[in-house]
Motif scaffolding. Structure first.
Motif, mmCIF file in Angstrom:
data_model
loop_
_atom_site.group_PDB
_atom_site.id
_atom_site.type_symbol
_atom_site.label_atom_id
_atom_site.label_comp_id
_atom_site.label_asym_id
_atom_site.label_seq_id
_atom_site.Cartn_x
_atom_site.Cartn_y
_atom_site.Cartn_z
ATOM 1 N N ALA A 256 0.699 -1.118 0.083
ATOM 2 C CA ALA A 256 -0.116 -0.068 -0.038
ATOM 3 C C ALA A 256 0.707 1.286 -0.162
ATOM 4 O O ALA A 256 0.428 2.318 -0.524
ATOM 5 N N GLY A 257 2.010 1.207 0.417
ATOM 6 C CA GLY A 257 3.128 2.176 0.632
ATOM 7 C C GLY A 257 3.649 2.847 -0.934
ATOM 8 O O GLY A 257 4.046 4.078 -0.895
ATOM 9 N N ASN A 258 3.731 1.518 -1.670
ATOM 10 C CA ASN A 258 4.540 1.948 -3.154
ATOM 11 C C ASN A 258 3.480 1.804 -4.121
ATOM 12 O O ASN A 258 3.984 1.794 -5.236
ATOM 13 N N SER A 259 2.178 1.853 -3.834
ATOM 14 C CA SER A 259 1.057 1.906 -4.711
ATOM 15 C C SER A 259 0.120 3.064 -4.430
ATOM 16 O O SER A 259 -0.078 3.456 -3.445
ATOM 17 N N THR A 260 -0.686 3.434 -5.469
ATOM 18 C CA THR A 260 -1.747 4.588 -5.203
ATOM 19 C C THR A 260 -2.779 3.849 -4.668
ATOM 20 O O THR A 260 -3.209 3.052 -5.397
ATOM 21 N N PRO A 261 -3.579 4.557 -3.702
ATOM 22 C CA PRO A 261 -4.727 3.900 -3.586
ATOM 23 C C PRO A 261 -5.900 4.849 -4.258
ATOM 24 O O PRO A 261 -5.588 5.713 -4.885
ATOM 25 N N LEU A 262 -7.285 4.391 -4.236
ATOM 26 C CA LEU A 262 -8.451 5.078 -4.681
ATOM 27 C C LEU A 262 -8.470 6.429 -4.280
ATOM 28 O O LEU A 262 -8.238 6.271 -3.041
ATOM 29 N N THR A 263 -8.634 7.458 -5.102
ATOM 30 C CA THR A 263 -8.467 8.930 -4.465
ATOM 31 C C THR A 263 -9.549 9.697 -5.292
ATOM 32 O O THR A 263 -9.896 9.246 -6.251
ATOM 33 N N VAL A 329 11.392 15.641 -15.828
ATOM 34 C CA VAL A 329 10.971 14.260 -16.161
ATOM 35 C C VAL A 329 9.739 13.823 -15.426
ATOM 36 O O VAL A 329 9.929 13.803 -14.096
ATOM 37 N N GLU A 330 8.523 13.933 -15.700
ATOM 38 C CA GLU A 330 7.655 13.747 -14.828
ATOM 39 C C GLU A 330 6.710 12.293 -15.158
ATOM 40 O O GLU A 330 6.297 12.225 -16.340
ATOM 41 N N VAL A 331 7.116 11.264 -14.300
ATOM 42 C CA VAL A 331 6.440 9.893 -14.687
ATOM 43 C C VAL A 331 5.409 9.571 -13.656
ATOM 44 O O VAL A 331 5.733 9.783 -12.570
ATOM 45 N N HIS A 332 4.090 9.502 -14.053
ATOM 46 C CA HIS A 332 3.212 9.285 -13.313
ATOM 47 C C HIS A 332 3.399 7.916 -12.248
ATOM 48 O O HIS A 332 3.622 7.009 -13.090
ATOM 49 N N GLU A 333 3.316 8.093 -10.949
ATOM 50 C CA GLU A 333 3.463 7.226 -10.137
ATOM 51 C C GLU A 333 2.371 6.208 -9.799
ATOM 52 O O GLU A 333 1.605 6.298 -8.701
ATOM 53 N N ALA A 334 1.703 5.676 -10.957
ATOM 54 C CA ALA A 334 0.356 4.521 -10.417
ATOM 55 C C ALA A 334 0.963 3.828 -9.392
ATOM 56 O O ALA A 334 0.405 3.303 -8.566
ATOM 57 N N PHE A 335 1.991 3.234 -9.817
ATOM 58 C CA PHE A 335 2.764 2.244 -8.728
ATOM 59 C C PHE A 335 4.077 2.484 -9.098
ATOM 60 O O PHE A 335 4.799 2.971 -10.144
ATOM 61 N N ALA A 336 4.835 2.550 -7.743
ATOM 62 C CA ALA A 336 6.242 2.842 -7.954
ATOM 63 C C ALA A 336 7.177 1.735 -8.964
ATOM 64 O O ALA A 336 8.085 2.282 -9.661
ATOM 65 N N SER A 337 6.664 0.637 -9.046
ATOM 66 C CA SER A 337 7.189 -0.302 -9.992
ATOM 67 C C SER A 337 6.951 -0.017 -11.272
ATOM 68 O O SER A 337 7.783 -0.280 -12.064
ATOM 69 N N THR A 338 5.819 0.659 -11.707
ATOM 70 C CA THR A 338 5.552 0.864 -12.936
ATOM 71 C C THR A 338 7.033 2.041 -13.376
ATOM 72 O O THR A 338 7.277 1.980 -14.572
ATOM 73 N N VAL A 339 6.817 3.023 -12.343
ATOM 74 C CA VAL A 339 8.038 3.943 -13.032
ATOM 75 C C VAL A 339 9.465 3.471 -13.359
ATOM 76 O O VAL A 339 10.058 3.396 -14.110
ATOM 77 N N LEU A 340 9.586 2.359 -12.116
ATOM 78 C CA LEU A 340 10.938 2.046 -12.061
ATOM 79 C C LEU A 340 10.999 0.712 -13.509
ATOM 80 O O LEU A 340 12.247 0.832 -14.207
ATOM 81 N N SER A 375 4.852 13.018 -6.757
ATOM 82 C CA SER A 375 3.936 12.697 -7.828
ATOM 83 C C SER A 375 2.828 11.815 -7.381
ATOM 84 O O SER A 375 2.654 11.868 -5.932
ATOM 85 N N SER A 376 2.156 11.099 -8.039
ATOM 86 C CA SER A 376 1.202 10.303 -7.511
ATOM 87 C C SER A 376 1.123 9.522 -6.143
ATOM 88 O O SER A 376 0.032 9.100 -5.482
ATOM 89 N N LEU A 377 2.233 8.877 -5.858
ATOM 90 C CA LEU A 377 2.351 8.153 -4.648
ATOM 91 C C LEU A 377 2.012 8.944 -3.599
ATOM 92 O O LEU A 377 1.750 8.566 -2.428
ATOM 93 N N ALA A 378 2.591 10.200 -3.590
ATOM 94 C CA ALA A 378 2.235 11.280 -2.384
ATOM 95 C C ALA A 378 0.929 11.943 -2.615
ATOM 96 O O ALA A 378 0.285 12.293 -1.433
ATOM 97 N N THR A 379 0.699 12.446 -3.868
ATOM 98 C CA THR A 379 -0.556 13.364 -3.705
ATOM 99 C C THR A 379 -1.826 12.360 -3.913
ATOM 100 O O THR A 379 -3.111 12.819 -3.537
ATOM 101 N N GLY A 380 -1.787 11.011 -4.362
ATOM 102 C CA GLY A 380 -2.842 10.321 -4.790
ATOM 103 C C GLY A 380 -3.326 10.436 -6.085
ATOM 104 O O GLY A 380 -2.523 11.231 -6.818
ATOM 105 N N HIS A 381 -4.131 9.629 -6.671
ATOM 106 C CA HIS A 381 -4.413 9.259 -8.165
ATOM 107 C C HIS A 381 -5.797 9.599 -8.265
ATOM 108 O O HIS A 381 -6.342 8.310 -8.448
ATOM 109 N N PRO A 382 -6.632 10.532 -8.407
ATOM 110 C CA PRO A 382 -7.845 10.463 -8.933
ATOM 111 C C PRO A 382 -7.755 10.426 -10.553
ATOM 112 O O PRO A 382 -7.240 11.411 -11.046
ATOM 113 N N PHE A 383 -8.165 9.109 -10.775
ATOM 114 C CA PHE A 383 -7.746 8.964 -12.113
ATOM 115 C C PHE A 383 -7.553 10.129 -13.228
ATOM 116 O O PHE A 383 -6.644 10.304 -13.768
#
Lengths: 424, 453
Positions: A256-263, A329-340, A375-383
């Motif tokens: 839950a820490g390196n993924s974005t929750p429903l926002t 470079v702004e890469v949306h952090e849907a999941f940390a793993s996606t960016v990496l 990015s989204s991991l800290a702000t959250g991600h309202p799609f």
């Protein structure tokens, strides 16, 4: 060279975890709040803009005209036309690209792009069997036919069907898809947690120095993104149990820490021609230069969220640029793993040659230039809101450093992705 | 709809006032000899200047009677030749031209002529005395007479009923357009809560108004700041509504309502003066009006006051206006030619208030700032004044304990608290180009409060 659309200003609500402070408001309410804050910041009350284009990913059927209905509730001139766009998590940026293209063509002089999503206000559907019973009932002309229709009614059909967070063609949730990509690229748990930590720290620092003062307007008493954990640490993140990929051979790494929750939240950005901005005495932050969308066949093996891996090299090539030419470079952090995984793909010689058709690896992204204000991991991600959030943030980052070039990359459901170039 | 904070309803805020204005309440209050706050006439678009005919009372040596009568006529008032011409009508305004009075004996005419007219004033009537500026009179008797008129006006204000106000203009030699402007303001419904106040009208030349005037109001998200934004917008200003980012939601609602714009700014931040100056210069070619309204209270008895409560109040209320003003004056283009600055002081600053040593220091401090800045600003064609509200129905006074709140409401000639709009009307009048000549002064908007009078 055609005209380029100027990014003039942005505004968003604070983002809030679903079911919390915004639980009682709709996506439309959120969009109105974001729009009204932008209108106020730019002094546009009573103004007729060229158009407003926005969307929501979780959308009620009653919201068929979501953006137009929102515009009618704002301080904008009601003669401002509006339309909805939906491209999953790419919605917010896609709306900006559509609007920017119209501005570049001279079809409109100004407009607002963005999106809103409320996972709290997600549509709850009726059971499809119930729908068929009710339809037959309404068509029935005789008492016997009505009785026959009613006789097919079962208690189980009255159970509401919540929206599915799974890909229709694979049945896997987005997190499970991302976990498979993470495993394929051998993205470590620690690297993911480090990225999440950087996101929280960078966003907290940005709030502290007032960077968000002209990018955000409080809503319903919420002043900051409620997902932000300024005091989180690697230890705290490491303590969280994995939630995705637990059925894979490799150890599960996504928490839950390196993924974005429903926002829940909304974000919008004001785009205009340079002339319009000058007439309104509004300083231009940056220009939206070019954009590229891509899609992958995630049904037959590609990573669901990897489309930007393809979109970015195509976009850079078309503009004669490399990763080294980018200041942000702004890469949306849907999941940390996606960016990496995305960064890993661009560094991989074999992948870049065989899959992307490049002579040499696309290259590395300097981590100091990656998501410098979180990015989204800290702000959250309202799609649908994420694209406009990132675009406004990026434009302000460039304006703040007195110029430069930035890349935005956003992955989306359905195996899609969008990338954009911003210059100041 | 999202549960936005509701705009306070003034009637609901003053339940006693609402009750004694009602039929049975009025009867009860009259029987019991309780205070009966009058319903004040306030500005509405398209409204007549006065509620009845005007009378100009001319004392010995008067030179401006005809001019004053002419101004009132041009403003739409019916000006009577004498009181008899009023017939059954009650008077909307009585203007006493007393600038030429030099002898004690000449004051007798005041009693003879004004008393019958004063008895005939309509509800929310207006009495305005024009006097000389006492400092300009070397002769002891002349100066005594002119100075004495102030005591007269203040006393008459306390005798007035039904929302009638009594104010006094000290007309300096060479007084310009501001005399007419001040007279119209004090006769109009815009000055509903201005009562028992003296004001000096000096020379001053209005700068031609720009096509789109720009006003800045700090602390504009609510209360008096929001009202200032509304009234300044009504008089044709684009209002830049400034408040801290945390108040952004309400601020946006205010700005959109008045077709203005917002600026999220912490006025105490190090870079606040530069940011505001830049914003005004780049976006608007400078501001025509700056209203230093942002203010906070941290009430504690002096010995219990901690450093944070002291610093917060002095920082927001006093240091910020000082620094912002310096920053705006420094930056070329941040202020438009003829710019007007208005500081929101407080009668608690003038009179002092228990538990408000910090607040009163800051609000009295603003009066010092206004006095010191007046001359240097006048050299640049600008002006600065303070408005000192008395008890006003705001979120700040709504948070007071009930008994002091009720006492505060009734302790004035008008027997009620003012509304934010009353303060805003005074601010907006001082911001008008033709108010040039009102400079370095403190205008109280207090319904002639008993405090610090």
């Amino acid at each position: 060279m055609t005209r380029r659309a100027a990014i003039v200003a942005g505004n968003r609500t604070p983002f809030v975890r679903a079911g919390r402070r915004y639980a009682q408001v709709s996506a439309q309410d959120l969009l109105v709040a974001a729009l009204d804050g932008l209108v106020a910041r730019c002094g546009l009350a009573g103004e007729r803009l060229g158009e407003v284009v926005a969307g929501a990913v979780l959308k009620h059927s009653r919201d068929l005209n979501l953006t137009r209905e929102a515009v009618l509730s704002t301080a904008l001139d009601a003669a401002t036309p509006a339309y909805d766009v939906q491209q999953a998590c790419a919605t917010g940026l896609e709306t900006a690209v559509l609007l920017a293209n119209k501005i570049a063509l001279g079809q409109v002089e100004s407009g607002i792009a963005g999106g809103a999503d409320s996972a709290s206000d997600a549509p709850i559907a009726l059971d499809d069997r119930l729908r068929r019973v009710l339809l037959d009932l309404s068509r029935a002309r005789t008492p016997a036919a009505r009785l026959a229709a009613l006789s097919r009614l079962r208690p189980g059909q009255l159970r509401p069907v919540p929206p599915r967070n799974a890909e229709p063609r694979t049945g896997l949730s987005m997190g499970e898809h991302a976990a498979r990509t993470a495993a394929a690229w051998e993205v470590s748990r620690q690297a993911q947690d480090e990225l999440a930590l950087a996101s929280h720290r960078n966003l907290a620092a940005a709030y502290e120095r007032g960077f968000l003062d002209d990018l955000l307007t409080p809503y319903l008493g919420v002043r900051r993104d409620d997902l932000l954990r300024p005091d989180t640490s690697l230890e705290k993140l490491a303590a969280l149990p994995p939630v995705f990929g637990r059925d894979l051979e490799q150890p599960a790494t996504m928490t839950a820490g390196n993924s974005t929750p429903l926002t829940d939240g909304a974000a919008v950005v004001l785009l205009a021609s340079d002339e319009w901005a000058a007439q309104h005495r509004l300083p231009v932050l940056a220009h939206l230069v070019d954009a590229e969308t891509a899609a992958v066949d995630h049904v037959h093996g590609e990573g669901l969220l990897t489309a930007p891996v393809w979109a970015v090299p195509r976009l850079l090539q078309r503009n004669g640029l490399t990763l080294d030419d980018l200041d942000v470079v702004e890469v949306h952090e849907a999941f940390a793993s996606t960016v990496l995984a995305t960064l890993a793909a661009w560094e991989d010689e074999e992948f870049c040659r065989d899959r992307l058709g490049l002579e040499k690896p696309l290259g590395s992204v300097d981590r100091a230039r990656l998501n410098p204000v979180g990015s989204s991991l800290a702000t959250g991600h309202p799609f649908a809101a994420t694209g406009a959030r990132i675009l406004a943030t990026t434009a302000k980052l460039l304006a703040e450093r007195g110029g430069g070039r930035a890349l935005i990359s956003i992955c989306a459901a359905g195996g899609q992705g969008i990338a954009a170039l911003v210059e100041a | 709809m999202p549960n936005l904070p509701k705009v306070p309803n003034p009637l609901g805020q003053d339940p006693y006032g609402a009750f004694v204005r009602s039929g049975p309440g009025a009867l009860l209050a009259a029987r019991a000899g309780l205070p009966r706050p009058p319903r004040l006439r306030r500005f509405e678009p398209g409204q007549e200047l006065l509620t009845g005919p005007a009378l100009v009372v001319e004392l010995a040596g008067a030179t401006r009677s005809a001019q004053v009568a002419g101004w009132l006529r041009e403003a739409g008032a019916r000006v009577l030749d004498d009181l008899a011409a009023a017939g059954e009508d009650r008077l909307g305004a009585v203007v006493v031209e007393a600038t030429g009075v030099r002898r004690v004996a000449e004051l007798a005419a005041l009693r003879e002529q004004l008393a019958p007219a004063f008895a005939r004033t309509a509800p929310s009537g207006r009495v305005v005395l024009l006097t000389g500026l006492p400092q300009e009179f070397p002769d002891p008797e002349a100066r005594a007479v002119q100075r004495g008129l102030e005591g007269f006006a203040r006393s008459l204000g306390k005798e007035a009923r039904g929302g009638t106000t009594v104010n006094l203009l000290r007309v300096a030699t060479g007084a310009g357009t501001a005399l007419r402007s001040a007279l119209e303001f004090l006769c109009s419904a815009r000055s509903a809560f201005v009562d028992g106040q003296p004001l000096v009208v000096g020379p001053g030349v209005p700068v031609p108004a720009r096509e789109r005037r720009v006003a800045v109001v700090t602390g504009a998200a609510q209360g008096i700041g929001a009202a200032c934004a509304e009234v300044l917008a009504r008089s044709g200003h684009h209002v830049v509504c400034v408040d801290v980012a945390a108040a952004g939601e309400r601020l946006a609602a205010v700005a959109n309502r008045v077709h203005g714009s917002t600026l999220h700014l912490d006025v105490t931040a190090d870079d606040a003066p530069a940011r505001l100056a830049d914003h005004l210069a780049v976006r608007f070619d400078g501001a025509d009006v700056v209203v230093h309204n942002a203010g906070v209270t941290r009430d504690r008895s002096f010995v219990k006051l901690d450093a944070a409560a002291w610093d917060a109040v002095l920082g927001v209320n006093l240091l910020a206006p000082l620094r912002l003003t310096a920053g705006l004056l420094e930056r070329t283009g941040a202020l438009a030619p003829g710019a007007r600055l208005v500081c929101l002081s407080s009668i608690n600053g003038v009179a002092g208030a228990k538990g408000q040593t910090n607040y009163a220091t800051s609000k009295a401090g603003l009066v010092g700032m206004v006095e010191a800045l007046a001359a240097p600003l006048a050299e640049r064609g600008m002006a600065v004044n303070a408005v000192a509200p008395g008890f006003v129905e705001t979120p700040m006074t709504a948070a007071m304990p009930p008994v002091p709140r009720e006492v505060g409401r009734r302790a004035s000639s008008l027997l009620q608290g003012g509304l934010p709009v009353d303060v805003a009307e005074a601010v907006a009048w001082l911001a008008q180009p033709d108010a040039a000549g009102i400079d370095g002064q403190v205008l109280r908007v207090c319904g002639q409060s008993v405090l610090g009078a």
